[in-house]
Design a protein around this motif. Structure first.
Motif, short mmCIF file in Angstrom:
data_model
loop_
_atom_site.label_atom_id
_atom_site.label_comp_id
_atom_site.label_asym_id
_atom_site.label_seq_id
_atom_site.Cartn_x
_atom_site.Cartn_y
_atom_site.Cartn_z
N THR A 138 0.84 -1.19 0.00
CA THR A 138 0.00 0.00 0.00
C THR A 138 0.88 1.25 0.00
OG1 THR A 138 -1.93 1.01 1.09
CG2 THR A 138 -0.28 0.02 2.53
N GLY A 139 0.24 2.43 -0.03
CA GLY A 139 1.01 3.68 -0.06
C GLY A 139 0.60 4.54 -1.24
N PRO A 140 1.31 5.64 -1.45
CA PRO A 140 0.96 6.59 -2.53
C PRO A 140 1.41 6.06 -3.89
CG PRO A 140 2.88 7.37 -1.33
CD PRO A 140 2.44 6.11 -0.65
N VAL A 193 -9.47 3.72 4.07
CA VAL A 193 -10.16 4.94 4.48
C VAL A 193 -9.73 6.14 3.63
CG1 VAL A 193 -10.81 6.44 6.39
CG2 VAL A 193 -10.42 4.02 6.82
N LYS A 194 -8.49 6.11 3.12
CA LYS A 194 -8.07 7.26 2.30
C LYS A 194 -8.92 7.37 1.04
CE LYS A 194 -6.10 5.48 -1.44
NZ LYS A 194 -6.33 5.80 -2.84
N ASN A 195 -9.47 6.27 0.56
CA ASN A 195 -10.35 6.35 -0.61
C ASN A 195 -11.63 7.12 -0.28
OD1 ASN A 195 -8.75 5.03 -2.49
ND2 ASN A 195 -9.49 3.00 -1.88
N LEU A 256 -5.46 11.85 -11.35
CA LEU A 256 -5.38 10.43 -11.72
C LEU A 256 -6.17 9.55 -10.76
CD1 LEU A 256 -1.57 10.02 -12.57
CD2 LEU A 256 -3.49 10.13 -14.19
N SER A 257 -6.46 10.07 -9.57
CA SER A 257 -7.19 9.25 -8.58
C SER A 257 -8.66 9.09 -9.00
CB SER A 257 -7.12 9.88 -7.20
OG SER A 257 -8.19 9.39 -6.40
N ARG A 258 -9.10 7.83 -9.10
CA ARG A 258 -10.49 7.58 -9.46
C ARG A 258 -11.44 8.05 -8.37
NH1 ARG A 258 -8.60 2.30 -10.80
NH2 ARG A 258 -8.00 2.39 -8.62
O1 LIG Z 1 -7.26 5.95 -8.19
P1 LIG Z 1 -7.56 5.68 -6.74
O2 LIG Z 1 -8.38 6.76 -6.13
O3 LIG Z 1 -8.08 4.31 -6.52
O4 LIG Z 1 -6.15 5.76 -5.97
C1 LIG Z 1 -5.11 4.98 -6.43
C2 LIG Z 1 -4.11 4.65 -5.34
O5 LIG Z 1 -4.74 4.02 -4.25
C3 LIG Z 1 -3.29 5.82 -4.90
O6 LIG Z 1 -2.31 5.38 -4.01
#
Ligand SMILES: O=P(O)(O)OC[C@H](O)CO
Ligand SMILES: NC(=O)c1ccc[n+]([C@@H]2O[C@H](COP(=O)([O-])OP(=O)(O)OC[C@H]3O[C@@H](n4cnc5c(N)ncnc54)[C@H](O)[C@@H]3O)[C@@H](O)[C@H]2O)c1
Length: 336
Positions: A138-140, A193-195, A256-258
């Motif tokens: 996991t992570g960024p 939870v970050k989502n 880019l984050s969905r």
């Molecule tokens: O595109 P997301 O919002 O699923 O985010 C992607 C990854 O989890 C970022 O670390």
């Protein structure tokens, strides 16, 4: 010469493919499992994944198959990269194919609806294997950036540190820097939870609420994640690391984050149906906001931002009304 490490990656979407590239670049022999024969043919014949990572050339030591038994054969690592809500059904088919020594690695950032289980708990439940054979990455790690070999750090977590170190070695490249951690609970909660917080920040961005709102939501989002983690036995320090703050910063600032994009569309006034229709890939927070809230309630933890996201996404509460309610909660000390 020693045999190369073999990794099977189940799921040929954005992150399964990009992490498969990382493993291949680190020297592993990688086999991707995909549902569709057309995608398998494209990966093997054009060395690209046109559906999920168009324009990216895949390494030579990575191939694809529709046969889960072929993927699983002699695998040192079985990496799971399907949507969290389908894992239980998928793994019921794959688990009997895994050799006794295979380490199962979850890339997923979600909580199962109904059971409120973390993904490693679902793996334990379905495959009947011990925690020491289950790891989490996991992570960024936005898949598109990793596939472009842009630099990133990550966490590989396992209760058995030696297993985490083996996985760390298997995915360490000049552009991908994994750190080990034994706090699996904290690492998984940080990712899931970050989502949800990414959705909240996206909604705020879509409403044009500004960067102070963003900073406030990220910080208070981290506070409620840490509260949940503490109730579940996680190390609170995990949340100031890559699995917590690191991933929140990447998700909440990137187009880019969905999850972030999904929230932005809602905040701009799209309906849930319209937003779902324009979302092509898995935005885990949409379903996991409900299971995170369920988990919090089971443990008596207050998660007001998560609750607000559930109200907006699933109860149809207008974002302006939800914002007013969130801002008019009773005054509190920052730490309690
Ligand atoms: O595109 P997301 O919002 O699923 O985010 C992607 C990854 O989890 C970022 O670390
Ligand atoms: N994309 C990223 O940047 C990223 C980064 C880190 C973690 N993750 C996490 O990785 C997990 C997978 O995300 P992704 O980005 O690869 O999603 P994706 O939507 O790009 O791909 C999902 C894959 O699962 C397959 N799939 C869908 N339904 C299925 C089913 N019922 N049975 C079997 N396979 C099915 C799809 O065909 C696809 O190959 C999620 O939990 C996500 O939160 C994603």
């Amino acid at each position: 010469m020693s045999k190369p490490v073999k990794a099977a990656v189940f799921g040929t979407g954005s992150w399964g493919t990009a992490f498969g590239m990382v493993l291949a670049d680190a020297g592993c022999e990688v086999v991707l499992w995909a549902r569709r024969a057309g995608l398998v043919d494209a990966v093997n014949s054009t060395r690209t994944n046109p559906d999920y990572l168009p324009g990216v050339e895949l390494p030579r030591n990575l191939r694809a198959t529709t046969d889960p038994a072929e993927a699983a054969r002699d695998a040192d690592f079985a990496v799971l990269a399907v949507p969290s809500q389908t894992l239980r059904g998928n793994l019921a088919e794959w688990a009997p194919l895994l050799a006794p020594g295979t380490v199962v690695v979850s890339l997923m950032k979600g909580i199962e609806l109904g059971s409120a289980m973390r993904m490693s708990e679902v793996v334990q439940d379905v495959a009947g294997i011990g925690a020491e054979r289950i790891a989490v990455v996991t992570g960024p790690n936005l898949a598109r950036e990793i596939a472009a070999r842009m630099p990133a750090a990550a966490v590989v977590a396992c209760t058995d540190e030696a297993v985490a170190r083996r996985l760390q070695a298997a995915c360490h490249t000049p552009y991908f820097r994994p750190y080990t951690n034994t706090d699996v609970v904290g690492c998984e909660l940080g990712g899931a939870v970050k989502n949800v917080i990414g959705l909240a920040v996206g909604i705020a961005d879509g409403m044009g609420l500004g960067d102070n709102a963003k900073g406030s939501l990220i910080t208070r989002g981290l506070a409620e994640t840490t509260r949940l983690g503490a109730a579940l036995g996680a190390d609170p320090l995990t949340f100031s690391g890559l699995a917590g703050l690191g991933d929140l910063v990447a998700t909440c600032s990137s187009p880019l984050s969905r999850n972030h994009t999904f929230g932005t569309n809602l905040g701009k006034g799209m309906t849930l149906e319209e937003t779902i229709a324009v979302t092509r890939q898995t935005a885990e927070g949409v379903k996991s906001c409900e299971s995170v809230l369920d988990l919090a309630r089971r443990h008596g933890v207050d998660m007001p931002i998560t609750e607000t996201v559930v109200d907006i996404v699933h109860e149809g509460k207008p974002p302006v009304v939800a914002l007013k309610e969130l801002m008019s909660r009773s005054a509190k000390p920052e730490r309690r």
